[in-house]
Write an enzyme that holds these catalytic residues in place. Structure first.
Site, PDB file in Angstrom:
ATOM      1  CG  HIS A 199      -2.185  -1.135   0.780  1.00 57.61           C
ATOM      2  ND1 HIS A 199      -2.198  -2.090   1.244  1.00 57.61           N
ATOM      3  CD2 HIS A 199      -3.216  -0.641  -0.029  1.00 57.61           C
ATOM      4  CE1 HIS A 199      -3.425  -2.937   0.695  1.00 57.61           C
ATOM      5  NE2 HIS A 199      -4.113  -1.876  -0.035  1.00 57.61           N
ATOM      6  CD  GLU A 446      -9.709  -7.521  -2.315  1.00 60.97           C
ATOM      7  OE1 GLU A 446      -8.682  -6.969  -2.821  1.00 60.97           O
ATOM      8  OE2 GLU A 446     -10.433  -7.148  -1.459  1.00 60.97           O
ATOM      9  CG  ASP A 470      -5.546  -8.133  -1.327  1.00 56.68           C
ATOM     10  OD1 ASP A 470      -4.523  -8.379  -0.952  1.00 56.68           O
ATOM     11  OD2 ASP A 470      -6.188  -7.177  -1.151  1.00 56.68           O
ATOM     12  CB  CYS A 517     -10.496  -1.433  -8.733  1.00 54.69           C
ATOM     13  SG  CYS A 517     -10.684  -2.586  -7.510  1.00 54.69           S
TER      14      CYS A 517
HETATM   15  C1  PEP Z   1      -6.709  -5.110  -4.792  1.00 51.84           C
HETATM   16  O1  PEP Z   1      -6.368  -5.998  -3.894  1.00 51.84           O
HETATM   17  O2  PEP Z   1      -6.288  -5.139  -5.877  1.00 51.84           O
HETATM   18  C2  PEP Z   1      -7.187  -3.872  -4.407  1.00 51.84           C
HETATM   19  C3  PEP Z   1      -7.585  -3.129  -5.265  1.00 51.84           C
HETATM   20  O3  PEP Z   1      -7.380  -3.382  -2.987  1.00 51.84           O
HETATM   21  P1  PEP Z   1      -5.916  -3.197  -2.020  1.00 51.84           P
HETATM   22  O4  PEP Z   1      -4.956  -2.782  -2.833  1.00 51.84           O
HETATM   23  O5  PEP Z   1      -6.564  -1.738  -1.535  1.00 51.84           O
HETATM   24  O6  PEP Z   1      -5.912  -4.137  -1.353  1.00 51.84           O
HETATM   25 MG    MG Z   2      -7.360  -5.823  -2.068  1.00 53.60          MG
END
Ligand code: PEP
Ligand code: MG
Length: 590
Positions: A199, A446, A470, A517
Site C-alpha cells: 500500500h 480478491e 490481493d 481496480c
Molecule cells: C486489490 O487488492 O487489488 C485492491 C484494489 O485492493 P487493495 O490494493 O486496497 O488491497
Molecule cells: Mg485488496
C-alpha cells in the site's frame, strides 16, 4: 564515490534531488519550508522548545530520588550538554536559515547526520551514545509539537531561488504516513522495504512522483544531502552520480515530462477501441481531495475509494458517522454526478489502524496479518462500526451516484451478513427520515475462493470488481508487501490469468458490471489482454489514465479477444501473449 543499487520501480519517471533521510518512526514529522523572512521566528520557536526541554531535564534531575543510581544523573547531564552543544545548535540554525527547513525537520535532519556519525565509530561505548541523541531529539520534537507553530508552509524549494529539489529516503513508510506527502516538498521516494503492490507503493503511485521500494540498503548507504537519481521506470537508485550520468538522466527527465504532457492531451478523448467498443476508465482515490485530479485526468467516475485512509492513525478514535458522511459527500460532490464507488473499510494486513511500519508489523504480528482479521472480516467483527460506515455511505448517496463495494468477500454467510447489514442501515435511515438514493452493491473478487463461486456472488451483488493485487497475493501465496518474494509476485502466472478471465466471463454472461481496480488496471502491459478477456471497465490512479487510454484507442477488441484462449492455455502466457500480439493484425485474421 557514486553508487548504484536497484529496488522495485513503483512509480514512473525520473527524480533527481538531494536526499532527505527520515527515520521510519519519524516520517510523520512535518516537513515544510519556511519563508525566508520567517526563519528568524522559526529559530526562536526551536530555541523556545530547547529551553522547555532544558527545564524538563533540570526538573527531572532535581527530583531524582536519593537512592537513584548515579548514572541516571550523569545521563541527564549528557542530555543537557547535547541540548546546548554549540556545534549542534549551529547546525540546526543552518538547516533553518540556509535551507529554510521548519524546526522539526531541522531536528530530524541533524539527528540523522549525528546518528550516522555515531554508527561509524569504532568505540562501542561511543556508538551506544547515539541513543542519547535520539532521546534528546524526541524530547525536542515533542516540545515543538506542544508549542504548535502555525500551518505548514508547503512551498516548493525553487520558490526561494537556487534551492535543490529533494527526495525522501526511509527504511519504510507506513501507507498512512505516505499520504501526508501528497503535495509535499519531495519529488521522489526510496524505501528499503516493500513490494510493488504494497500500500505504500500504491500511495506513492497515486502521487505520481518517481518511487522505488525494496531497495534494501538504500537508507544505510545514502547520506543526508547526497545527490540521488531515482529511476521509477527501472528501479535504479544512483547515489552521487557523475556529471555525465546526471546529464543523461536530466535529459530522460525532460523526455518523460514531454511524454506526459503529450499524453495529457488525451484526457477529454473518449476511451473507445479501434472497432468502437467503449471502455470505462475510472479512478482509484484515497481521500476526497483526490477527486479533482481524477476529473482532471478524464476519469468517468471513481471505481475505488479506499476509505481506510480515513480510519488510520487516529489512536483508536475512529471517524464517526457524520465525519465519514462529510468525507463521502465531498468526494461525491467533487465528481459532479459521475459514479463514486465507495469501498467499505479495508483495514488489516499492511494497513494497520495505527501507525506501524512494515518492519514493526512483521515483528508485532508473528501470525500472518494478510490472512487474518482484515477487510470485510474486520467490518463484520465490528458491527457498530460497519453500521456507521454503511449509513454514512447511504447518506452521501443523496448527493450523487454512489456504489458500495465490499472487500475480500469469500463466504456465503459473509454475503448474507453484508446484505442484511445494508438493509438494516437503509431501514434505520428510512425510520429517521434521512434521505438516501438507491445504491448498487458490489463485491471485490480478491480471494481465489470468490473467483470460484461467481454464480453465488452474482446472485447477490449488482457488480464485481477484481482486486488483482490481493488476488495475485492469495493465489500465489506471496506477501505483496514483502520485497524478498517480489520476484514470485507474478500477474502473468497462468493460474492468476485463468481466474481473472473466468471472473470477467461469468460477470459478462450474467450481464453484471465487472471492473478491475487492482494495479493491473493501470499497467499498460495488460490493457490489450484484459480487453481481450472481455473487460470494459478499468479503475486506476489518475496518473496512469492517459497512457492506458492511448493503448485502448489502438486496440482492435475483436482481434485481441481471439488471441486470449490460446494464451490462457499456454504454460508461459507472458511470452505467448507477446508473440501473439506482435503478429500484425491482418495476418492474425487470416
Ligand atoms: C486489490 O487488492 O487489488 C485492491 C484494489 O485492493 P487493495 O490494493 O486496497 O488491497
Ligand atoms: Mg485488496
Amino acid at each position: 564515490m557514486s553508487i548504484q543499487m536497484f529496488g522495485l520501480p513503483v512509480s514512473r519517471g525520473v527524480a533527481i534531488g538531494r536526499a532527505v533521510l527520515v527515520d521510519s518512526s519519524r516520517v510523520d514529522v512535518a516537513h515544510y519550508f519556511v519563508e525566508p523572512e520567517r526563519t528568524g521566528a522559526e529559530i526562536d520557536r526551536l530555541r523556545h522548545a530547547r529551553n522547555t526541554v532544558a527545564e524538563e531535564l533540570g526538573t527531572l534531575k532535581r527530583d531524582l530520588p536519593a537512592e537513584a543510581p548515579t548514572e541516571l544523573a550523569a545521563l541527564l547531564d549528557v542530555h543537557l550538554m547535547l541540548l546546548h552543544d554549540p556545534m549542534i545548535t549551529e547546525a540546526l540554525r543552518q538547516w533553518i536559515e540556509v535551507r529554510h527547513y521548519n524546526a522539526e525537520w531541522a531536528v530530524t535532519a541533524q539527528t540523522e547526520v549525528l546518528v550516522r556519525q555515531f554508527d561509524e565509530m569504532d568505540d562501542a561505548y561511543l556508538r551506544e551514545r547515539k541513543a542519547d541523541i535520539e532521546q534528546v531529539a524526541e524530547r525536542l520534537l515533542r516540545a515543538l509539537s506542544r508549542e504548535g507553530g502555525g500551518l505548514p508552509q508547503v512551498t516548493q524549494p525553487g520558490d526561494f531561488g537556487g534551492e535543490d529539489p529533494l527526495v525522501l529516503v526511509a527504511n519504510d513508510i507506513a501507507p498512512a504516513d505516505m499520504l501526508q506527502f501528497k503535495g509535499s516538498v519531495f519529488t521522489g521516494f526510496v524505501t528499503d522495504v516493500g513490494g510493488r503492490t504494497s500500500h505504500t507503493a500504491i500511495v506513492a503511485r497515486s502521487m505520481d512522483i518517481p518511487a522505488v521500494v525494496g531497495a534494501r540498503e538504500a537508507s544505510r548507504l545514502v547520506r543526508q544531502d547526497d545527490w540521488l537519481i531515482i529511476d521509477g521506470d527501472t528501479g535504479a537508485v544512483l547515489i552521487n552520480p557523475s556529471p555525465i550520468v546526471l546529464e543523461e538522466y536530466r535529459f530522460r527527465q525532460r523526455q518523460s515530462e514531454l511524454e506526459r504532457a503529450r499524453l495529457h492531451r488525451l484526457r477529454h478523448t473518449p476511451a473507445v477501441t479501434l472497432d468502437g467498443a467503449p471502455v470505462e476508465l475510472l479512478a482509484n482515490i484515497e481521500m476526497p481531495g483526490d477527486a479533482p485530479a481524477a476529473l482532471e485526468a478524464g476519469a468517468v467516475g471513481v471505481g475505488l475509494f479506499r476509505t481506510e485512509f480515513l480510519f488510520m492513525n487516529r489512536g483508536g478514535a475512529l471517524p464517526d458517522e457524520d465525519e465519514q458522511f462529510e468525507a463521502y459527500r465531498a468526494a461525491v460532490e467533487a465528481m459532479k454526478g459521475l459514479p463514486v464507488t465507495i469501498r467499505t473499510v479495508d483495514i488489516g494486513a499492511d494497513k494497520p489502524l495505527d501507525r506501524m511500519s512494515l518492519t514493526e508489523l512483521r515483528h508485532e504480528h508473528a501470525l500472518n496479518p494478510a490472512l487474518g482479521l482484515r477487510a470485510i472480516r474486520w467490518s463484520l467483527a465490528e458491527p457498530a462500526m460497519f453500521r456507521q460506515q454503511l449509513r454514512a455511505i447511504l447518506r452521501a448517496s443523496a448527493y450523487g451516484k454512489v456504489r458500495v463495494l465490499v472487500p475480500m468477500v469469500a463466504h456465503r454467510r459473509e454475503v448474507q451478513a453484508i446484505v442484511e447489514a445494508l438493509e438494516r442501515a437503509k431501514q434505520h435511515l428510512r425510520e429517521a427520515a434521512v434521505p438516501f438514493n438507491d445504491v448498487e452493491l458490489g463485491a471485490m473478487v480478491e480471494v481465489p475462493a470468490a473467483a470460484m463461486v461467481m454464480p453465488m456472488l452474482l446472485q447477490h451483488f449488482d457488480f464485481v470488481s477484481l482486486g488483482t493485487n490481493d488476488l495475485i497475493q492469495y493465489t500465489l501465496a506471496i506477501d505483496r508487501a514483502d520485497e524478498s518474494v517480489a520476484h514470485l509476485y507474478d500477474p502473468w502466472h497462468p493460474a492468476v490469468l485463468k481466474l481473472i478471465a473466468d471472473v470477467i466471463s461469468a460477470a459478462n454472461a450474467a450481464g453484471k458490471h465487472v471492473s478491475v481496480c487492482g494495479e493491473m488496471a493501470g499497467d499498460t502491459a495488460f490493457t490489450e489482454l484484459l480487453i481481450g478477456m472481455g473487460l470494459r471497465s478499468l479503475s486506476m490512479h489518475p496518473s496512469q489514465m492517459a497512457a492506458v487510454k492511448q493503448r485502448v484507442l489502438r486496440i482492435d477488441s475483436q482481434r485481441v479477444g481471439r488471441l486470449v484462449p490460446s494464451v490462457l492455455q499456454s504454460p508461459d502466457p507472458a511470452s505467448a501473449w507477446q508473440q501473439a500480439i506482435a503478429v500484425p493484425a491482418r495476418s492474425a485474421l487470416n
